[in-house]
Design an enzyme around this catalytic site. Structure first.
Site: not given
Ligand SMILES: *Cc1c(COP(=O)(O)O)cnc(C)c1O
Length: 338
Positions: A77, A79-81, A83
């Site tokens: 997403a 706001q992927s941590n 990523a």
């Protein structure tokens, strides 16, 4: 016994062991019937804001390098941590990172699309590709992979959350770290409670317990899927694949304890209980949780404690899986005076 993980290529990224501390003030706030409360600070793994993905990435990056890859590719997403952690791990290992992000969370906060993890991805120099609205995600992804190949680069792909059997090794190893610390403190009866999403953390912990033959129970709280039964089955499958990698028999299906009822309307969509839990822990123990994972998991954890779901002599270890940068993407939920 030698190091059961020595056979797997590993690129060190995390500051280990992470601290295990007592949450005395939260416990006091919950009253005399609350069991002993601990927090395992995997938000303090040290890699660009930290979080649980650091431990997975040690094995993922190790494998990428062993396979001669020069570009980490992942997805998630906005706001992927995972990523953000992949972007940082790539920098630390001298690799490139391509992040294919989906604007999939139905949340319209004013900073959601420009702050938090999304901002950090840019600062870390990742090549960010956002799947256009209405586009065929599969086709978009193929294009991105073809472009990497056309540049003569070799991609190492990890799915959302880095939840492959290789990534899960990070939490199989973490289980040993937690269990060792608890036995040093003479806390034989304990339970690890954590936010569960793509499942690699829980699958890894379950395999860590299998490897040890005993130790704290692993208790996930679903913050991701609406179908908890399906999620349990997927975690069991991933735990089986991780166990196989380590030469262990598959864990029993009932090893997956996954709590339902705390995701709210959807993954990534705030709930009032999440906001309350984030503010409570910030104000009792000075610890910052996150809006998507640990805030919802803490809300579930508190609700289970209040319902008397845990034995009073059982030490409860909340695994803080990170995500604090996400607070800045959800500031509308928390900012009271402007
Ligand atoms: C990814 C993530 C989780 C969930 O871990 P999984 O291994 O995907 O289940 C929990 N907390 C935070 C902060 C995360 O970023």
């Amino acid at each position: 016994m030698g190091d059961p993980f020595a056979a797997f290529p590993r690129f060190r990224l995390a500051h280990l062991p992470t601290p295990l501390t007592e949450m005395l003030r939260l416990r006091a706030a919950l009253g005399p019937s609350c069991p002993p409360l601990f927090i395992k600070r995997d938000d303090c793994t040290g890699l660009a804001g930290g979080g649980n993905k650091t431990r997975k990435l040690e094995f993922l990056v190790g494998e990428a390098i062993a396979e001669g890859c020069d570009t980490l590719v992942t997805t998630g997403a906005l706001q992927s941590n995972h990523a953000r952690q992949t972007a940082a791990a790539a920098v630390a290992a001298g690799l490139r990172a391509t992040l294919v992000l989906a604007d999939m969370v139905p949340y319209e906060g004013s900073t959601y699309r420009r702050s938090g993890n999304r901002l950090l991805d840019d600062i870390l120099g990742a090549d960010v590709k956002i799947i256009p609205q209405g586009a065929d995600a599969g086709a978009f992804f193929k294009q991105v992979m073809a472009a990497i190949e056309a540049e003569g680069r070799k991609a190492y792909f990890t799915p959302a959350g880095g939840s492959t059997a290789t990534g899960s090794l990070g939490y199989a190893a973490a289980y040993g770290e937690i269990a060792d610390e608890l036995s040093k403190r003479e806390l034989p009866k304990a339970r690890i409670v954590h936010a569960s999403s793509s499942g690699g953390t829980q699958a890894g912990l379950i395999v860590g317990r299998l490897l040890r033959g005993e130790g704290p129970a692993v208790h996930g709280i679903n913050v991701y899927r609406l179908d908890t039964d399906q999620m349990r089955a997927d975690i069991a499958k991933l735990a089986g694949a991780t166990a196989e990698k380590m030469g262990l028999p598959a864990p029993r299906a009932d090893a997956v304890i996954l709590e339902d009822g705390f995701v709210g309307p959807r993954y990534g969509v705030p709930t009032p209980e999440m906001v309350e839990a984030v503010e409570l822990v910030a104000r009792t123990d000075g610890i910052l949780l996150d809006p998507v994972y640990t805030g919802k998991a803490m809300a579930g954890f508190l609700s289970l404690i209040k319902a008397g779901a845990f034995a009073r002599d059982e030490a409860l270890v909340f695994l803080h899986t990170g995500g604090m940068p996400g607070l800045f993407a959800y500031e509308d939920e928390f900012l009271t005076k402007v």
